[in-house]
Design a protein around this motif. Structure first.
Motif, short mmCIF file in Angstrom:
data_model
loop_
_atom_site.label_atom_id
_atom_site.label_comp_id
_atom_site.label_asym_id
_atom_site.label_seq_id
_atom_site.Cartn_x
_atom_site.Cartn_y
_atom_site.Cartn_z
N THR A 72 -9.10 4.13 -24.41
CA THR A 72 -9.25 3.55 -23.08
C THR A 72 -9.43 2.04 -23.16
O THR A 72 -8.78 1.27 -22.44
CB THR A 72 -10.45 4.18 -22.36
OG1 THR A 72 -10.27 5.59 -22.27
CG2 THR A 72 -10.59 3.62 -20.95
N VAL A 73 -10.32 1.60 -24.05
CA VAL A 73 -10.60 0.17 -24.18
C VAL A 73 -9.36 -0.57 -24.68
O VAL A 73 -9.00 -1.64 -24.17
CB VAL A 73 -11.80 -0.06 -25.11
CG1 VAL A 73 -12.04 -1.54 -25.31
CG2 VAL A 73 -13.04 0.61 -24.55
N ARG A 74 -8.70 -0.01 -25.68
CA ARG A 74 -7.51 -0.67 -26.23
C ARG A 74 -6.39 -0.74 -25.18
O ARG A 74 -5.71 -1.77 -25.05
CB ARG A 74 -7.02 0.09 -27.47
CG ARG A 74 -5.87 -0.61 -28.20
CD ARG A 74 -5.35 0.26 -29.34
NE ARG A 74 -6.39 0.52 -30.32
CZ ARG A 74 -6.68 -0.30 -31.33
NH1 ARG A 74 -6.01 -1.44 -31.45
NH2 ARG A 74 -7.62 0.01 -32.20
N THR A 75 -6.20 0.32 -24.42
CA THR A 75 -5.17 0.32 -23.39
C THR A 75 -5.48 -0.71 -22.31
O THR A 75 -4.59 -1.43 -21.84
CB THR A 75 -5.06 1.73 -22.76
OG1 THR A 75 -4.77 2.69 -23.78
CG2 THR A 75 -3.95 1.76 -21.73
N LEU A 76 -6.75 -0.80 -21.91
CA LEU A 76 -7.14 -1.80 -20.91
C LEU A 76 -6.86 -3.20 -21.42
O LEU A 76 -6.32 -4.04 -20.68
CB LEU A 76 -8.63 -1.64 -20.58
CG LEU A 76 -9.23 -2.69 -19.63
CD1 LEU A 76 -8.54 -2.64 -18.27
CD2 LEU A 76 -10.73 -2.48 -19.49
N ALA A 77 -7.17 -3.47 -22.67
CA ALA A 77 -6.92 -4.80 -23.23
C ALA A 77 -5.44 -5.13 -23.25
O ALA A 77 -5.03 -6.25 -22.94
CB ALA A 77 -7.50 -4.89 -24.64
N ASN A 78 -4.61 -4.15 -23.59
CA ASN A 78 -3.17 -4.38 -23.62
C ASN A 78 -2.62 -4.63 -22.22
O ASN A 78 -1.70 -5.43 -22.03
CB ASN A 78 -2.46 -3.19 -24.27
CG ASN A 78 -2.74 -3.08 -25.75
OD1 ASN A 78 -3.12 -4.07 -26.39
ND2 ASN A 78 -2.58 -1.90 -26.31
N CYS A 79 -3.17 -3.94 -21.23
CA CYS A 79 -2.72 -4.15 -19.85
C CYS A 79 -3.11 -5.51 -19.31
O CYS A 79 -2.47 -6.05 -18.41
CB CYS A 79 -3.28 -3.06 -18.94
SG CYS A 79 -2.55 -1.42 -19.18
N LEU A 80 -4.18 -6.07 -19.86
CA LEU A 80 -4.65 -7.38 -19.42
C LEU A 80 -4.06 -8.50 -20.25
O LEU A 80 -4.28 -9.68 -19.96
CB LEU A 80 -6.18 -7.47 -19.52
CG LEU A 80 -7.01 -6.52 -18.66
CD1 LEU A 80 -8.49 -6.67 -18.99
CD2 LEU A 80 -6.76 -6.79 -17.20
#
Length: 338
Positions: A72-80
């Motif tokens: 979840t955290v990694r995906t959020l960072a990639n989306c940002l």
């Protein structure tokens, strides 16, 4: 009684309008949709992470292994399109492994700083309670002051800077309890639960392969988060809602004024930081729902995540199997809602 129906509309002199909120929050739904391409369910977890970004706060994630906390955290960072660093906390980790250290250059005979992995926008402190107190304390200055001191120099951390720490609530062997001073620096403590059978079936269909598709596209820039923060600060909060927040925090310190049987179950209530964070998080929650004012329901929705790591239970409560969530739920049920 519907608390939202009885809440007065925003003050006519509010510095932010509903049109401003709609325009500034236009990125929220595209971001949720992009994250949902990889992540199944966990909508509440995603919203809590967005609240942390909007309020410049940190999040403690508690859940058993395998619930996609890191994903979840990694995906959020990639989306940002943000810089992401994962630090695996272990008993032999040193403070220098987190914040950095001074490195000697034998050719020039001088020391130069080597910055640690904490210099990122999103820092995942994985299994934070597996490192001793010396390492955990290395994060205190970073989390509170948004800076790190190495040698005699102080270095400013990137903006935004959010620490997302995880811990396993079951396996306590070889772990170190987080001190109350550090726990209080986390905006939220979010409990990550198992998926529903329907969600787990989707997980099986999507992830039961040796090469699952975890690619996402950046949908917003970091600067948009900073712009949204200024609007979140200006979201209207009625005086009655402010009084409601104060009454919840005060009741956590003096529960006998609400219900007598809680008096012996609470050792220590929430600090004033809990009051501030509950107000900020409620404003961010209103922003995510494209509202320019806070309702009591915003406060009630965030109160468990704000308070579950700030209320210290007595030995009697632990012996009876009472949890902080039980305490918060009883306080919310007893206190009058504006």
């Amino acid at each position: 009684m519907d608390s939202e129906a009885n809440l007065p509309p925003p003050h006519p002199q509010a510095s932010v309008t509903i049109e401003d909120i709609h325009a500034a929050s236009a990125w929220v739904q595209p971001l949720r949709s992009e994250i949902a391409r990889v992540l199944v369910g966990q909508t509440e977890l995603v919203d809590r992470l967005l609240i942390a970004l909007l309020t410049n706060g940190h999040v403690l994630l508690e859940g058993v292994p395998g619930l996609a906390k890191t994903l979840t955290v990694r995906t959020l960072a990639n989306c940002l399109h943000a810089r992401f660093q994962r630090i695996q906390f272990t008993p032999d980790l040193l403070p220098a492994d987190v914040v950095g250290t001074m490195v000697f250059n034998p050719r020039e005979g001088t020391f130069s700083p080597r910055l640690g992995p904490v210099f990122a926008n999103l820092v995942l402190a994985d299994e934070i309670n597996r490192a001793p107190a010396k390492v955990q304390s290395a994060l205190l200055e970073a989390m509170q002051e948004r800076q790190v001191t190495i040698g005699v120099d102080t270095y400013t951390l990137p903006n935004p800077f959010v620490v997302l720490a995880t811990q396993n609530p079951i396996d306590q062997e070889g772990t170190y309890t987080l001190p109350e001073a550090q726990l209080d620096r986390f905006l939220l403590k979010v409990r990550v639960d198992y998926p529903t059978p329907e969600e787990e079936r989707l997980v099986l269909d999507r992830m039961a392969t040796s090469r699952p598709n975890l690619e996402v596209e950046p949908v917003i820039a970091i600067q948009q988060i900073a712009n949204s923060r200024s609007l979140v600060n200006d979201i209207h909060m009625d005086d009655k809602v402010k009084d409601y927040i104060v009454s919840i925090i005060h009741a956590s310190r003096h529960p006998e004024g609400v219900t007598a049987h809680l008096r012996n179950l609470i050792r220590c209530g929430a600090s004033p930081r809990g009051t501030i964070n509950l107000a900020l998080a409620s404003k961010a929650n209103a922003f995510l729902q494209s509202r320019d004012y806070v309702t009591p329901n915003d406060v009630k929705a965030l109160a468990p995540d704000i308070l579950r790591h700030r209320i210290l239970l007595s030995y009697e409560a632990e012996a009876e199997g009472v949890t902080t969530d039980d305490i918060v739920r009883q306080l919310l049920d007893k206190l009058p809602v504006p």
